[in-house]
Design a protein around this motif. Structure first.
Motif, short mmCIF file in Angstrom:
data_model
loop_
_atom_site.label_atom_id
_atom_site.label_comp_id
_atom_site.label_asym_id
_atom_site.label_seq_id
_atom_site.Cartn_x
_atom_site.Cartn_y
_atom_site.Cartn_z
N GLU A 109 -4.67 -9.32 -3.95
CA GLU A 109 -3.43 -10.00 -3.58
C GLU A 109 -3.36 -11.31 -4.36
OE1 GLU A 109 -0.77 -9.53 -1.76
OE2 GLU A 109 -1.26 -7.63 -0.78
N ILE A 139 9.47 -7.89 -12.40
CA ILE A 139 9.17 -8.63 -11.17
C ILE A 139 10.34 -8.44 -10.20
CG2 ILE A 139 8.74 -10.89 -10.13
CD1 ILE A 139 7.43 -11.74 -12.73
N VAL A 141 11.65 -8.81 -5.91
CA VAL A 141 11.42 -9.53 -4.66
C VAL A 141 12.06 -8.73 -3.53
CG1 VAL A 141 11.85 -11.65 -3.36
CG2 VAL A 141 11.44 -11.76 -5.83
N GLN A 142 11.30 -8.53 -2.45
CA GLN A 142 11.90 -7.85 -1.30
C GLN A 142 12.45 -8.88 -0.32
OE1 GLN A 142 9.49 -5.59 1.42
NE2 GLN A 142 7.59 -6.72 0.96
N ASP A 151 1.28 -8.13 2.45
CA ASP A 151 1.04 -9.19 1.46
C ASP A 151 0.80 -10.55 2.12
OD1 ASP A 151 1.34 -7.53 -0.82
OD2 ASP A 151 3.51 -7.67 -0.67
N PHE A 205 1.94 -10.72 -4.02
CA PHE A 205 2.06 -9.28 -4.31
C PHE A 205 0.67 -8.72 -4.55
CE2 PHE A 205 1.86 -11.31 -8.40
CZ PHE A 205 1.21 -10.41 -9.25
N GLN A 206 0.56 -7.41 -4.39
CA GLN A 206 -0.71 -6.74 -4.65
C GLN A 206 -0.69 -6.20 -6.08
OE1 GLN A 206 -1.82 -3.51 -1.98
NE2 GLN A 206 -3.97 -4.08 -2.17
N TRP A 213 5.55 -5.89 -10.38
CA TRP A 213 5.15 -6.72 -9.25
C TRP A 213 6.24 -6.65 -8.18
CZ3 TRP A 213 3.85 -12.04 -11.97
CH2 TRP A 213 2.94 -11.81 -13.02
N LEU A 214 5.88 -6.31 -6.96
CA LEU A 214 6.81 -6.38 -5.84
C LEU A 214 6.38 -7.53 -4.95
CD1 LEU A 214 9.20 -5.37 -4.22
CD2 LEU A 214 7.66 -3.74 -3.08
N VAL A 215 7.10 -8.63 -5.06
CA VAL A 215 6.70 -9.88 -4.40
C VAL A 215 7.32 -9.96 -3.00
CG1 VAL A 215 6.79 -12.40 -4.51
CG2 VAL A 215 6.48 -11.05 -6.62
N THR A 216 6.48 -10.25 -2.03
CA THR A 216 6.95 -10.61 -0.68
C THR A 216 7.03 -12.12 -0.64
OG1 THR A 216 5.88 -8.69 0.31
CG2 THR A 216 6.52 -10.48 1.78
#
Length: 223
Positions: A109, A139, A141-142, A151, A205-206, A213-216
């Motif tokens: 992470e 990149i 973002v959720q 995350d 993100f992991q 990259w899926l960033v929380t």
């Protein structure tokens, strides 16, 4: 029957009666002693008393509210600028994960921060174009309404399974942090109209796919 026989019989009968009487006395004394011991060791518990109650049930909601600010601060402190991080990931993903990440099983992470322009999204997930970040990396973002993953829980390395009673509580803790994100950070933002806008994002993100990259977010500001 002779007088001697009669006397002997009477004596035997008397002894038997005495033995029975003695056993009854001893048994009664033992019962009384047990009752006294039970009485001395028994505590009367009122209806409003906490004595004898089991462990308090885990409240994920309360835990999330208490811990989200600390998690948010921890991610901000660990966050690596996305342009710097992207260069490191493209050069050597394993080394970048070891240097910047926290071990989280399938992949480290990593906390990051960036400012960029939001593209067309789908189901609340938006791509962000960031100056200085190679187009080889996507990149995203959720932003909800559903915030998925662990995350936030795993990003700082300070929340561990051993702190919880079981796997369910551990998973609920992750969900509670996501709910806090939705209410305290994203609640005042219209996440359906982000396309074309500039956002400042800090999050985690992991690192599983170096090119995606899926960033929380732990913090998101719309400029």
């Amino acid at each position: 029957m002779t007088a001697l026989g009669t006397g002997r019989g009477r004596n035997q009968h008397a002894r038997g009666t005495n033995r029975k009487r003695n056993r009854a006395i001893v048994t009664g004394a033992v019962v009384v002693a047990l009752l006294v011991a039970v009485g001395l060791s028994t505590t009367v518990v009122g209806a409003d008393s906490d004595l004898g109650a089991g462990p308090e049930a885990f409240s994920a909601e309360a835990w999330g509210a208490e811990n989200f600010p600390t998690i948010q601060q921890g991610i901000a402190e660990r966050a690596v600028p996305a342009d710097e991080l992207a260069a490191a990931v493209l050069a050597d993903p394993a080394a970048a994960g070891e240097e910047y990440g926290v071990d989280a099983g399938a992949g480290p992470e990593i906390s990051t921060t960036f400012t960029g322009t939001v593209g067309a999204g789908q189901a609340g997930i938006y791509p962000v174009t960031i100056e200085g970040v190679s187009s080889d990396i996507l990149i995203r973002v959720q932003t909800g309404p559903a915030i998925n993953g662990t995350d936030l829980r795993d990003a700082t390395g300070t929340v561990e399974f051993g702190q919880f009673t079981n796997q369910i509580d551990y998973q609920d803790a992750a969900s509670a942090l996501n709910e806090q994100l939705k209410s305290t950070v994203l609640g005042s933002i219209d996440t359906t109209t982000l396309e074309g806008k500039t956002v400042e994002v800090t999050g985690a993100f992991q690192l599983i796919n170096p090119a995606g990259w899926l960033v929380t977010p732990s913090d998101l500001v719309v400029q």
